[in-house]
Design a protein around this motif. Structure first.
Motif, short mmCIF file in Angstrom:
data_model
loop_
_atom_site.label_atom_id
_atom_site.label_comp_id
_atom_site.label_asym_id
_atom_site.label_seq_id
_atom_site.Cartn_x
_atom_site.Cartn_y
_atom_site.Cartn_z
N ASN A 211 0.85 -1.18 0.00
CA ASN A 211 0.00 0.00 0.00
C ASN A 211 0.89 1.24 0.00
O ASN A 211 1.85 1.33 0.76
CB ASN A 211 -0.89 0.00 1.24
CG ASN A 211 -1.95 1.08 1.18
OD1 ASN A 211 -2.53 1.31 0.13
ND2 ASN A 211 -2.19 1.74 2.28
N VAL A 212 0.62 2.17 -0.87
CA VAL A 212 1.49 3.34 -1.06
C VAL A 212 0.86 4.57 -0.41
O VAL A 212 -0.33 4.83 -0.58
CB VAL A 212 1.73 3.60 -2.56
CG1 VAL A 212 2.52 4.88 -2.75
CG2 VAL A 212 2.48 2.43 -3.18
N GLU A 213 1.68 5.27 0.36
CA GLU A 213 1.21 6.49 1.03
C GLU A 213 2.25 7.59 0.85
O GLU A 213 3.45 7.37 1.06
CB GLU A 213 0.99 6.22 2.52
CG GLU A 213 0.45 7.42 3.29
CD GLU A 213 -0.98 7.76 2.94
OE1 GLU A 213 -1.39 8.92 3.21
OE2 GLU A 213 -1.69 6.88 2.42
N ARG A 214 1.79 8.76 0.46
CA ARG A 214 2.71 9.89 0.32
C ARG A 214 2.91 10.58 1.66
O ARG A 214 1.96 10.78 2.42
CB ARG A 214 2.18 10.89 -0.69
CG ARG A 214 2.18 10.37 -2.12
CD ARG A 214 2.04 11.49 -3.12
NE ARG A 214 1.94 10.98 -4.48
CZ ARG A 214 2.13 11.71 -5.57
NH1 ARG A 214 2.40 13.00 -5.44
NH2 ARG A 214 2.02 11.18 -6.77
N THR A 215 4.14 10.94 1.93
CA THR A 215 4.46 11.74 3.10
C THR A 215 4.62 13.20 2.67
O THR A 215 4.44 13.53 1.50
CB THR A 215 5.78 11.26 3.74
OG1 THR A 215 6.86 11.53 2.82
CG2 THR A 215 5.72 9.77 4.03
N THR A 216 4.97 14.05 3.60
CA THR A 216 5.23 15.45 3.26
C THR A 216 6.70 15.67 2.89
O THR A 216 7.08 16.78 2.51
CB THR A 216 4.89 16.37 4.44
OG1 THR A 216 5.71 16.02 5.56
CG2 THR A 216 3.42 16.24 4.83
N LEU A 217 7.52 14.63 3.01
CA LEU A 217 8.95 14.79 2.75
C LEU A 217 9.19 15.19 1.30
O LEU A 217 8.57 14.65 0.38
CB LEU A 217 9.68 13.47 3.03
CG LEU A 217 9.70 12.99 4.49
CD1 LEU A 217 10.37 11.64 4.58
CD2 LEU A 217 10.40 14.01 5.38
N SER A 218 10.09 16.12 1.11
CA SER A 218 10.55 16.50 -0.22
C SER A 218 11.78 15.68 -0.55
O SER A 218 12.70 15.58 0.28
CB SER A 218 10.90 18.00 -0.26
OG SER A 218 11.78 18.29 -1.31
N GLY A 245 3.45 23.88 7.66
CA GLY A 245 3.81 22.99 8.76
C GLY A 245 4.31 21.63 8.29
O GLY A 245 4.65 20.78 9.11
N GLU A 246 4.36 21.42 6.97
CA GLU A 246 4.81 20.12 6.46
C GLU A 246 6.29 19.90 6.79
O GLU A 246 7.11 20.80 6.62
CB GLU A 246 4.63 20.06 4.95
CG GLU A 246 3.18 20.12 4.50
CD GLU A 246 3.07 20.33 3.00
OE1 GLU A 246 2.46 19.48 2.33
OE2 GLU A 246 3.63 21.34 2.51
N ILE A 247 6.60 18.69 7.23
CA ILE A 247 7.99 18.32 7.46
C ILE A 247 8.59 17.93 6.11
O ILE A 247 8.21 16.92 5.51
CB ILE A 247 8.10 17.15 8.46
CG1 ILE A 247 7.55 17.57 9.82
CG2 ILE A 247 9.55 16.70 8.59
CD1 ILE A 247 7.50 16.45 10.84
N LEU A 248 9.51 18.74 5.63
CA LEU A 248 10.12 18.50 4.32
C LEU A 248 11.32 17.57 4.41
O LEU A 248 11.68 16.89 3.44
CB LEU A 248 10.55 19.82 3.70
CG LEU A 248 9.47 20.88 3.51
CD1 LEU A 248 10.07 22.13 2.89
CD2 LEU A 248 8.34 20.34 2.64
N GLY A 249 11.97 17.57 5.57
CA GLY A 249 13.14 16.73 5.76
C GLY A 249 13.24 16.30 7.21
O GLY A 249 12.99 17.10 8.12
#
Length: 510
Positions: A211-218, A245-249
């Motif tokens: 199952n694939v889920e996108r995170t906020t990571l860039s 507020g997204e965690i990019l890294g």
């Protein structure tokens, strides 16, 4: 009369001899040819006419038809392609035809194989000499083929762009525990060879899709953060997008199972950002002149010194912040604020707000105290004040954007589902925010982070936190455009010496 009888006798004898000779010739004739029998066998096999195949086989086993049908059914064979090679003679009454085959399996696709069709004359006919290897070369010595199901409940996380998380980017410690939250059962298939006395041998497989889920990571930010930490043990970088507020890294190399999200550490001078916010709200202007002596004694209590005992004389409050004057902050805090004032300001800037990330987390604590010595230490990020690198990244983001937002690693909906709570955005005092931006710019322009190689447009605050169990912790928080960060090196030494160079590598690596 005798002559006629003799002639009749001769004719009769000749007829008998001729009939015998014909019978001998007929008895030695072989019906059909090896090529014809092979062609008929392959044609029947292509059509799935197992009974027709059986009729061409010399002494077929009793389970000939069952073997063929069960193999096709058990392996879910949709079709078979057979390509015979040239017929080869192997004797006066024997031959063979090498052939290539491809079975199309419903779940696994094309499965090629090679085998040989052997033929020989039996009972004056060309017949197929069948063995299990004719069906497939692996089916010898009692071996069998079996199609099995593979079930999995794994999840795979992607970056916000839909790409894979960069390899060895130090984010696994946060993503792996999340997998059960997104795991869904998916089915795969595996073709096995089962031979007596031998372990099962996988031949083909189709692994279940996770199952694939996108995170906020860039992807770019995570990769740059990880590479910036490659040479530094016991360190972490947390990067947040201030506008969302997204965690990019989130690259974490902290040792001994410490977490940049959940574990708290003394913040040292990066906490002066909070103390400055409290002083600004209490009326202290960034341009106000304040003393920055080498040491300062809280009346009747302990003495605080600057790093290296540096005495800067009288400076503006902005310069006191830029040079991280401990004495200035202790004197101003203990004369203008109460411990409650400091705790209330910290609560506004994240310490009293829910941190809702999807992966847990906390901000830290700033306890109220009646002890002047403890309050003096609290004002410069020592004493009883503790915080997480995550919270300090959120603090830098709030200064950049003017709004405090809980950092999050997942979509708002998924964070709400997993954490079970929400966190409201909080608009900060505009005058205080504007002043803090100037103070943090001064740090990079001519203060403790000046001339360190930071790119244009960066504002920040260094921190060095004394601890009893080893060298100081090194901190650097900052922002540039819509990107805020916290660099933390456990027992790394000074903020300028250990944390700032990591920030330089990170920002230049974007």
């Amino acid at each position: 009369m005798r002559r006629r009888k003799l002639i009749v006798l001769v004719v009769a004898v000749a007829a008998i001899v001729g009939a015998g000779a014909f019978a001998v010739v007929a008895a030695g004739r072989v019906r059909g040819s090896a090529a014809q029998t092979a062609a008929a066998y392959f044609a029947a096999w292509r059509k799935g006419d197992v009974l027709g195949m059986e009729r061409l086989v010399h002494r077929p086993p009793g389970d000939f038809v069952t073997r063929h049908r069960e193999l096709s059914e058990k392996l879910h064979v949709d079709a078979i392609t057979l390509t015979p090679g040239p017929l080869r003679s192997t004797g006066e009454e024997s031959a063979e035809v090498p052939f290539a085959g491809v079975r199309l399996l419903t779940e696994l696709g094309s499965w090629p194989f090679e085998s040989t069709l052997r033929l020989a004359v039996r009972d004056q006919e060309w017949r197929v000499l069948w063995t299990p290897e004719t069906l497939h070369p692996l089916l010898k010595d009692g071996a069998r083929l079996e199609l099995g199901e593979i079930d999995t409940t794994t999840a795979e996380f992607l970056t916000s762009e839909g790409a894979r998380i960069p390899h060895d980017s130090y984010a696994d410690a946060y993503l792996d525990p999340l997998k059960p939250e997104f795991a869904e059962t998916h089915q795969g298939w595996q073709l096995l060879l089962k031979a007596p006395g031998q372990p099962d041998r996988p031949l083909l497989s189709r692994q279940p899709k996770a199952n694939v889920e996108r995170t906020t990571l860039s992807r770019a930010v995570q990769a740059a953060a990880a590479r910036a930490l490659d040479a530094v043990d016991d360190s972490t970088i947390v990067v947040v997008r201030p506008s969302t507020g997204e965690i990019l890294g989130l690259a974490d190399r902290l040792k001994e199972h410490y977490s940049a999200v959940r574990d708290v550490f003394p913040p040292g001078s990066v906490f002066k950002t909070i103390t400055a916010a409290a002083l600004l709200r209490a009326g202290l202007d960034p341009r106000s002149e304040v003393p920055c002596p080498g040491s300062y004694t809280v009346p009747g209590f302990r003495t605080i010194t600057n790093d290296g005992g540096v005495d800067r004389g009288t400076v503006t409050f902005a310069d006191a912040f830029a040079h991280s004057c401990n004495t200035t902050f202790v004197e101003q805090a203990t004369t203008r604020l109460t411990s409650k004032d400091l705790a209330d300001t910290a609560a506004e800037w994240g310490f009293g707000r829910p941190v809702v990330t999807g992966i847990g987390g906390s901000c830290g604590t700033v306890p109220e105290t009646t002890d002047p010595d403890t309050f003096a230490e609290d004002a410069i990020g020592q004493g009883e004040v503790v915080t997480t690198p995550l919270c300090m990244a959120a603090l830098a983001a709030a200064v950049q954007n003017g709004t405090w937002r809980s950092p999050r690693l997942l979509s708002k909906g998924e964070v709400r589902r997993i954490d079970g709570v929400t966190s409201d955005d909080a608009r900060m005092d505009e005058d205080v925010v504007r002043a803090l931006r100037d103070l943090m710019s001064a740090v990079v322009d001519h203060g403790t982070a000046a001339d360190s190689g930071l790119p244009e447009g960066v504002a920040g605050k260094t921190g060095t936190a004394e601890v009893p169990d080893g060298p100081p912790h090194a901190w650097f928080i900052g922002y540039r455009d819509d990107l805020a960060f916290c660099v933390f090196v456990r027992h790394g030494g000074s903020g300028r010496g250990a944390a700032v160079p990591i920030a330089v590598r990170f920002l230049n690596g974007l």
